[in-house]
Design a protein around this motif. Structure first.
Motif, PDB file in Angstrom:
ATOM      1  N   LEU A 155      -7.638  -5.752  11.651  1.00 28.94           N
ATOM      2  CA  LEU A 155      -7.730  -4.702  12.671  1.00 28.94           C
ATOM      3  C   LEU A 155      -9.198  -4.369  12.974  1.00 28.94           C
ATOM      4  N   GLY A 156     -10.014  -5.425  13.080  1.00 25.63           N
ATOM      5  CA  GLY A 156     -11.406  -5.235  13.463  1.00 25.63           C
ATOM      6  C   GLY A 156     -12.318  -4.802  12.324  1.00 25.63           C
ATOM      7  N   GLN A 157     -11.794  -4.611  11.118  1.00 25.37           N
ATOM      8  CA  GLN A 157     -12.606  -4.145  10.000  1.00 25.37           C
ATOM      9  C   GLN A 157     -12.858  -5.285   9.019  1.00 25.37           C
ATOM     10  N   ALA A 158     -14.123  -5.523   8.702  1.00 24.03           N
ATOM     11  CA  ALA A 158     -14.423  -6.468   7.631  1.00 24.03           C
ATOM     12  C   ALA A 158     -14.198  -5.754   6.301  1.00 24.03           C
ATOM     13  N   LEU A 159     -13.364  -6.343   5.427  1.00 23.41           N
ATOM     14  CA  LEU A 159     -12.974  -5.632   4.213  1.00 23.41           C
ATOM     15  C   LEU A 159     -13.397  -6.404   2.984  1.00 23.41           C
ATOM     16  N   GLU A 160     -13.626  -5.692   1.875  1.00 27.54           N
ATOM     17  CA  GLU A 160     -13.854  -6.374   0.601  1.00 27.54           C
ATOM     18  C   GLU A 160     -12.499  -6.746   0.008  1.00 27.54           C
ATOM     19  N   ARG A 161     -12.556  -7.523  -1.077  1.00 31.39           N
ATOM     20  CA  ARG A 161     -11.357  -8.203  -1.544  1.00 31.39           C
ATOM     21  C   ARG A 161     -10.185  -7.254  -1.833  1.00 31.39           C
ATOM     22  N   ALA A 162     -10.436  -6.189  -2.599  1.00 32.63           N
ATOM     23  CA  ALA A 162      -9.333  -5.315  -3.023  1.00 32.63           C
ATOM     24  C   ALA A 162      -8.633  -4.690  -1.820  1.00 32.63           C
ATOM     25  N   HIS A 163      -9.440  -4.191  -0.872  1.00 32.46           N
ATOM     26  CA  HIS A 163      -8.844  -3.570   0.311  1.00 32.46           C
ATOM     27  C   HIS A 163      -8.127  -4.584   1.179  1.00 32.46           C
ATOM     28  N   TYR A 164      -8.758  -5.759   1.281  1.00 26.83           N
ATOM     29  CA  TYR A 164      -8.166  -6.839   2.072  1.00 26.83           C
ATOM     30  C   TYR A 164      -6.770  -7.178   1.551  1.00 26.83           C
ATOM     31  N   GLU A 165      -6.654  -7.280   0.225  1.00 26.48           N
ATOM     32  CA  GLU A 165      -5.348  -7.621  -0.352  1.00 26.48           C
ATOM     33  C   GLU A 165      -4.344  -6.497  -0.142  1.00 26.48           C
ATOM     34  N   SER A 166      -4.783  -5.242  -0.291  1.00 33.14           N
ATOM     35  CA  SER A 166      -3.866  -4.127  -0.066  1.00 33.14           C
ATOM     36  C   SER A 166      -3.335  -4.169   1.363  1.00 33.14           C
ATOM     37  N   TRP A 167      -4.247  -4.419   2.314  1.00 38.34           N
ATOM     38  CA  TRP A 167      -3.802  -4.473   3.706  1.00 38.34           C
ATOM     39  C   TRP A 167      -2.823  -5.614   3.941  1.00 38.34           C
ATOM     40  N   LEU A 168      -3.134  -6.763   3.335  1.00 33.79           N
ATOM     41  CA  LEU A 168      -2.219  -7.907   3.493  1.00 33.79           C
ATOM     42  C   LEU A 168      -0.838  -7.566   2.943  1.00 33.79           C
ATOM     43  N   LEU A 169      -0.847  -6.827   1.817  1.00 39.60           N
ATOM     44  CA  LEU A 169       0.431  -6.451   1.210  1.00 39.60           C
ATOM     45  C   LEU A 169       1.221  -5.567   2.171  1.00 39.60           C
ATOM     46  N   VAL A 170       0.529  -4.613   2.785  1.00 42.38           N
ATOM     47  CA  VAL A 170       1.203  -3.736   3.738  1.00 42.38           C
ATOM     48  C   VAL A 170       1.724  -4.545   4.926  1.00 42.38           C
ATOM     49  N   ILE A 171       0.878  -5.438   5.425  1.00 43.98           N
ATOM     50  CA  ILE A 171       1.300  -6.254   6.569  1.00 43.98           C
ATOM     51  C   ILE A 171       2.544  -7.066   6.223  1.00 43.98           C
ATOM     52  N   SER A 172       2.527  -7.693   5.019  1.00 45.04           N
ATOM     53  CA  SER A 172       3.686  -8.537   4.697  1.00 45.04           C
ATOM     54  C   SER A 172       4.930  -7.687   4.464  1.00 45.04           C
ATOM     55  N   ALA A 173       4.751  -6.473   3.905  1.00 43.26           N
ATOM     56  CA  ALA A 173       5.911  -5.604   3.696  1.00 43.26           C
ATOM     57  C   ALA A 173       6.515  -5.192   5.043  1.00 43.26           C
ATOM     58  N   VAL A 174       5.645  -4.833   5.991  1.00 39.90           N
ATOM     59  CA  VAL A 174       6.135  -4.476   7.329  1.00 39.90           C
ATOM     60  C   VAL A 174       6.830  -5.677   7.961  1.00 39.90           C
ATOM     61  N   ALA A 175       6.217  -6.861   7.777  1.00 45.59           N
ATOM     62  CA  ALA A 175       6.802  -8.070   8.353  1.00 45.59           C
ATOM     63  C   ALA A 175       8.190  -8.341   7.773  1.00 45.59           C
ATOM     64  N   VAL A 176       8.380  -8.042   6.482  1.00 47.43           N
ATOM     65  CA  VAL A 176       9.696  -8.263   5.865  1.00 47.43           C
ATOM     66  C   VAL A 176      10.750  -7.440   6.602  1.00 47.43           C
ATOM     67  N   VAL A 177      10.451  -6.141   6.813  1.00 44.77           N
ATOM     68  CA  VAL A 177      11.427  -5.277   7.479  1.00 44.77           C
ATOM     69  C   VAL A 177      11.679  -5.758   8.905  1.00 44.77           C
ATOM     70  N   MET A 178      10.587  -6.067   9.621  1.00 46.63           N
ATOM     71  CA  MET A 178      10.751  -6.479  11.017  1.00 46.63           C
ATOM     72  C   MET A 178      11.539  -7.778  11.135  1.00 46.63           C
ATOM     73  N   ILE A 179      11.151  -8.750  10.310  1.00 47.65           N
ATOM     74  CA  ILE A 179      11.783 -10.059  10.430  1.00 47.65           C
ATOM     75  C   ILE A 179      13.248  -9.981  10.000  1.00 47.65           C
ATOM     76  N   CYS A 180      13.542  -9.171   8.967  1.00 44.57           N
ATOM     77  CA  CYS A 180      14.944  -9.032   8.554  1.00 44.57           C
ATOM     78  C   CYS A 180      15.785  -8.446   9.689  1.00 44.57           C
ATOM     79  N   THR A 181      15.250  -7.444  10.357  1.00 46.70           N
ATOM     80  CA  THR A 181      15.993  -6.838  11.458  1.00 46.70           C
ATOM     81  C   THR A 181      16.208  -7.855  12.580  1.00 46.70           C
ATOM     82  N   LEU A 182      15.118  -8.543  12.938  1.00 41.67           N
ATOM     83  CA  LEU A 182      15.221  -9.537  14.009  1.00 41.67           C
ATOM     84  C   LEU A 182      16.215 -10.633  13.648  1.00 41.67           C
TER      85      LEU A 182
END
Lengths: 314, 300
Positions: free
Chosen positions: A143-170
């Motif tokens: 989302l336009g932010q350069a992140l260090e490793r820990a934050h980057y992974e947390s964001w990826l985790l959130v993205i994949s969790a959201v993707a799980v819900v969205m893709i399951c619904t679809l």
């Protein structure tokens, strides 16, 4: 009832676990990434077809993500995920033209052969693909932010969790759509399906494209979390693991793939310490047990709970 | 590419074709009777190779030809019968009536298990026992030096298996029963054929062909983890090009793919791994059921 909210439960649980225990973040994201690919394979199993080569799509998508990430270093992680999915879509649309004509053994083995060709080719053309060492991806901004490793992974985790819900619904919608219903009819009886005036090939073609797209998305996730794409991502053992997860989780409901993936990831964490060097043997044995004892997978229990709940409320 | 390279490619191709034919024939035979594609067949090849290498290391040395060849055959026969019995009784006869997807997965699971078993028993470092090749020495074929083992023994083995199988399928009682079960299992059972027994015997014969392929290949290559998977896909390519269950077709397809692979090594070294698959894809584009397949009625 229960099955409807399981994707939310999985998403919230992985986020909570990952944020509470940071060392679990990477395994959790990788587990969910496995889930997307396994869902693609599960979709085809619903049509009565097993592919032993879908890792090929995740692999191609992974390489595509790295190429785009290198050519355009500011590219956002979300964009790179889209690149992965679109690569899978294009790959599926091309390969599907050929694959839609084959069923059963031929379908499974042709997918396997194609992925082995890809694997061999990736290893051979060292200048383009880095051979078996693979290619590295610099950490992209989210989302336009350069992140260090820990934050980057947390964001990826959130993205994949959201993707799980969205893709399951679809996917639940897709399973209930005319194409989705026709796909499972393909397994029951293809000839009868054609008697109804539905083209089995075109139904299967559409299903194949959706499944390749899911695998492409998963390939994008793998590239982002690992920061490295190797031909290993397309090896047949990988394809076998996707099939395994799909069967373990069950194909009756899309959330099964993620239940299977989570079970698989924890089995792997356990087996890595207790049974090094016998990983394939563990998978094979569990697979045999599943075939005889629980052919509908983990999700069947969930659906049974649903039915009991329905009975009690009525 | 000069004349001697042509000869070399031809000889390489013959060797490859002979081995491919043996393994693919086992696969095809098992499919014919059981209607199951045995994905673990590639592991039979690998196990046969290792077993032959082990027996050779015990019994043979690089001097006596009959002894070293006998060691290979013994290794193949022992391993093939043991694997065949265990798998048929333990698994295959129990999955004959389940969902085809699950059948394919079950043999795939066996393949994965055997892949690790092989690593546990024989280790991951290459195994190479070349007694049979050493004992038979080399030959000069129109100016090219080649091992006598590969020029004489391998094609001879393939041809004799081909003739023996063709003859026994049409002239012996057991062979005719196999043909009947292949044609239609229920009708054959109704005629009084013990389909279960035929299945067991055929599975063992098919398994021995797989292990025999591996055993005969073992003196000419080094055995490493992964050869089972490669051979599985190659032999499937042969069977798919031929059409499942076609014996003569399998022979023709094995020669086509073996030669294609050998010539690719000299003509298109970049693509040698891909050529068998490309050939298979081309054939299947043109004839989806294989070159020699007989059309079957769609059962509604």
């Amino acid at each position: 009832m229960f099955s409807r909210y399981t994707s939310w439960a999985i998403a919230l649980l992985t986020m909570a676990l990952g944020l509470a225990l940071p060392w679990l973040k990477t395994p959790l994201i990788i587990g969910l990434s496995y889930g997307f690919a396994a869902l693609g394979v599960a979709l085809l199993i619903r049509a009565g077809q097993v592919s032993f080569g879908h890792a090929g799509f995740t692999c191609v998508a992974g390489y595509a993500v790295v190429v785009v990430g290198r050519l355009w270093p500011q590219a956002d992680a979300l964009l790179l995920l889209a690149v992965g999915a679109v690569t899978g879509l294009i790959g599926g649309a091309i390969v599907g033209l050929f694959m839609m004509r084959y069923r059963g053994i031929f379908f499974g083995m042709l997918n396997l052969a194609l992925s082995m060709v890809l694997f061999a080719a990736l290893g051979k053309f060292y200048n383009l693909t880095g051979g078996t060492d693979g290619v590295r991806l610099e950490r992209p901004p989210i989302l336009g932010q350069a992140l260090e490793r820990a934050h980057y992974e947390s964001w990826l985790l959130v993205i994949s969790a959201v993707a799980v819900v969205m893709i399951c619904t679809l996917m639940r919608r897709f399973y209930a759509s005319p194409t989705g219903v026709a796909l499972s009819a393909l397994k029951t009886n293809e000839v009868r399906l054609e008697y109804l005036g539905i083209s089995a090939r075109s139904v299967f073609y559409r299903g194949y494209i959706v499944s390749a797209t899911l695998c492409g998305f998963s390939g994008g996730m793998f590239a982002l979390i690992q920061g490295l794409v190797t031909p290993e991502l397309g090896y047949w053992v990988r394809s076998g693991e996707y099939v395994f997860i799909a069967v373990l989780g069950g194909t009756l409901h899309p959330v099964g793939a993620f239940m299977g993936a989570m079970a698989f990831e924890f089995l792997k964490l356990f087996a890595a310490s207790a049974l090094t060097g016998a990983w394939q043997m563990v998978i094979g044995t569990v697979l045999l047990l599943l075939i005889f004892l629980a052919p509908s997978g983990l999700v069947a229990w969930l659906l049974r709970l649903d039915r009991q709940f329905m009975k009690r409320t009525v | 590419m000069n004349a001697s390279m042509w000869v070399l490619a031809l000889l390489d191709g013959t060797t490859q074709a002979a081995l491919l034919f043996l393994v693919a024939l086992g696969l095809s035979l098992i499919f014919g009777v059981m209607r199951i594609l045995n994905v673990a067949h590639g592991s039979f090849y690998a196990f046969g190779g290792y077993a032959a290498a082990t027996v050779s290391a015990w019994l043979a040395n690089g001097e006596s030809v009959p002894m070293s060849v006998l060691a290979l055959l013994m290794g193949a026969l022992l391993m093939g019968v043991v694997l065949g019995l265990i798998l048929e009784i333990g698994l295959v006869r129990r999955i004959l009536t389940i969902d085809p997807v699950m059948q394919l997965l079950a043999t795939f699971a066996v393949f994965m298990i055997m892949e690790d078993l092989q690593r546990m028993i024989w280790g991951a470092s290459p195994v190479s026992v070349t007694h049979a090749v050493d004992a038979m020495g080399t030959l000069n074929v129109v100016g090219v030096t080649y091992t006598a083992y590969q020029v004489i023994l391998l094609p001879l083995a393939a041809i004799s298996v081909f003739i023996a199988l063709r003859w026994s399928l049409s002239h012996t009682r057991f062979g005719r029963q196999v043909m009947a079960v292949t044609h239609h299992r229920e009708v054959a059972s109704a005629m009084g054929i013990n389909a279960k027994q035929v299945g067991l015997l055929t599975f063992c014969v098919g398994a021995v062909m797989g292990t025999l392929g591996g055993a005969l290949a073992s003196p000419t290559t080094s055995l490493v983890p992964g050869i089972g998977g490669d051979m599985m896909v190659l032999s499937f390519a042969v069977v798919a090009v031929a059409g499942l269950g076609q014996i003569t077709g399998t022979a023709v397809a094995a020669v086509l793919i073996g030669m294609g692979k050998a010539f690719a090594v000299y003509l298109l070294p970049e693509l040698d791994v891909l050529v068998p698959y490309l050939m298979m894809l081309l054939v299947l584009l043109w004839r989806p059921q294989g070159l020699f397949a007989v059309d079957e009625a769609r059962r509604v």
